[in-house]
Design a protein around this motif. Structure first.
Motif, mmCIF file in Angstrom:
data_model
loop_
_atom_site.group_PDB
_atom_site.id
_atom_site.type_symbol
_atom_site.label_atom_id
_atom_site.label_comp_id
_atom_site.label_asym_id
_atom_site.label_seq_id
_atom_site.Cartn_x
_atom_site.Cartn_y
_atom_site.Cartn_z
ATOM 1 N N LEU A 82 0.847 -1.181 0.000
ATOM 2 C CA LEU A 82 0.000 0.000 0.000
ATOM 3 C C LEU A 82 0.888 1.239 0.000
ATOM 4 O O LEU A 82 1.816 1.338 0.812
ATOM 5 C CB LEU A 82 -0.897 0.007 1.237
ATOM 6 N N GLU B 170 0.652 5.400 0.137
ATOM 7 C CA GLU B 170 -0.182 6.589 0.344
ATOM 8 C C GLU B 170 0.427 7.799 -0.350
ATOM 9 O O GLU B 170 1.645 7.893 -0.523
ATOM 10 C CB GLU B 170 -0.335 6.901 1.834
ATOM 11 N N ALA C 73 -3.003 0.254 -4.104
ATOM 12 C CA ALA C 73 -2.709 -1.124 -3.706
ATOM 13 C C ALA C 73 -2.019 -1.866 -4.845
ATOM 14 O O ALA C 73 -2.258 -1.579 -6.016
ATOM 15 C CB ALA C 73 -3.998 -1.844 -3.322
ATOM 16 N N ALA D 48 -5.372 -2.405 4.842
ATOM 17 C CA ALA D 48 -6.150 -3.374 4.067
ATOM 18 C C ALA D 48 -6.310 -4.643 4.886
ATOM 19 O O ALA D 48 -5.350 -5.100 5.516
ATOM 20 C CB ALA D 48 -5.461 -3.682 2.747
ATOM 21 N N MET E 243 -10.913 -1.794 3.380
ATOM 22 C CA MET E 243 -9.784 -0.869 3.322
ATOM 23 C C MET E 243 -10.137 0.354 4.147
ATOM 24 O O MET E 243 -11.305 0.743 4.214
ATOM 25 C CB MET E 243 -9.463 -0.492 1.883
ATOM 26 N N ARG F 12 -13.698 3.946 -2.748
ATOM 27 C CA ARG F 12 -12.785 3.014 -3.380
ATOM 28 C C ARG F 12 -13.023 3.006 -4.880
ATOM 29 O O ARG F 12 -14.158 3.070 -5.337
ATOM 30 C CB ARG F 12 -12.898 1.606 -2.801
ATOM 31 N N ILE G 13 -8.146 -4.327 -5.587
ATOM 32 C CA ILE G 13 -8.818 -4.071 -4.309
ATOM 33 C C ILE G 13 -10.211 -4.688 -4.279
ATOM 34 O O ILE G 13 -10.837 -4.752 -3.225
ATOM 35 C CB ILE G 13 -8.887 -2.581 -3.970
ATOM 36 N N THR H 110 -7.400 1.905 -6.022
ATOM 37 C CA THR H 110 -7.083 2.943 -5.047
ATOM 38 C C THR H 110 -8.254 3.172 -4.095
ATOM 39 O O THR H 110 -9.410 2.912 -4.428
ATOM 40 C CB THR H 110 -6.741 4.276 -5.731
ATOM 41 N N GLY I 167 0.255 0.768 4.991
ATOM 42 C CA GLY I 167 1.145 1.610 4.227
ATOM 43 C C GLY I 167 2.167 2.270 5.134
ATOM 44 O O GLY I 167 2.156 2.064 6.350
ATOM 45 N N CYS J 16 -4.569 5.987 -1.655
ATOM 46 C CA CYS J 16 -3.822 4.780 -1.294
ATOM 47 C C CYS J 16 -3.886 3.836 -2.487
ATOM 48 O O CYS J 16 -4.971 3.393 -2.869
ATOM 49 C CB CYS J 16 -4.429 4.135 -0.059
ATOM 50 N N CYS K 9 -2.791 3.978 5.489
ATOM 51 C CA CYS K 9 -3.741 3.156 4.748
ATOM 52 C C CYS K 9 -3.683 1.731 5.285
ATOM 53 O O CYS K 9 -2.601 1.232 5.653
ATOM 54 C CB CYS K 9 -3.390 3.189 3.264
#
Length: 118
Positions: free
Chosen positions: A4, A6, A24, A97, A34, A71, A28, A77, A109, A22, A95
């Motif tokens: 992740l 940011e 990924a 997940a 998230m 999201r 996602i 993101t 992150g 953020c 961030c």
């Protein structure tokens, strides 16, 4: 493994706005939840906002009505739009997940600094 990254932090005056993103390293769409957390100096890390696979959301009372999490599955993101910022929003924002496979996997992150001046 999920990475992740940011972006979007910075310095803003009280009443201003910032948008955090953020990115990924995986789709996602497969991530169960998230979110954004923050940690101010001398304080514990706290939840700011979460968004789940069904697009339901959860906000801390202190930011509800001012922040919006969203999201973008196409871009992998998660964004946090922060409006009406206050000095007490100053913190490092992380961030997060969460995946259930069915074991719980959690990723973070590196954090991005948000500073709100009065």
């Amino acid at each position: 493994q999920v990475q992740l990254v940011e972006s979007g932090g910075g310095l803003v005056q009280a009443g201003g706005s910032l948008r955090l993103s953020c990115a990924a390293s995986v789709s996602i769409f497969s991530i169960n939840a998230m979110g954004w957390y923050r940690q101010a100096p001398g304080k514990q890390r706290e939840l700011v906002a979460q968004v789940f696979r069904g697009d339901s959301t959860n906000y801390a009372d202190s930011v509800r009505g001012r922040f919006t999490i969203s999201r973008d599955n196409a871009k992998n993101t998660v964004n946090l739009q922060m409006n009406s910022l206050k000095p007490e929003d100053t913190a490092v924002y992380y961030c997060n997940a969460v995946l259930y496979r069915p074991q719980l996997y959690e990723y973070w992150g590196q954090g991005t600094q948000v500073t709100v001046s009065s």
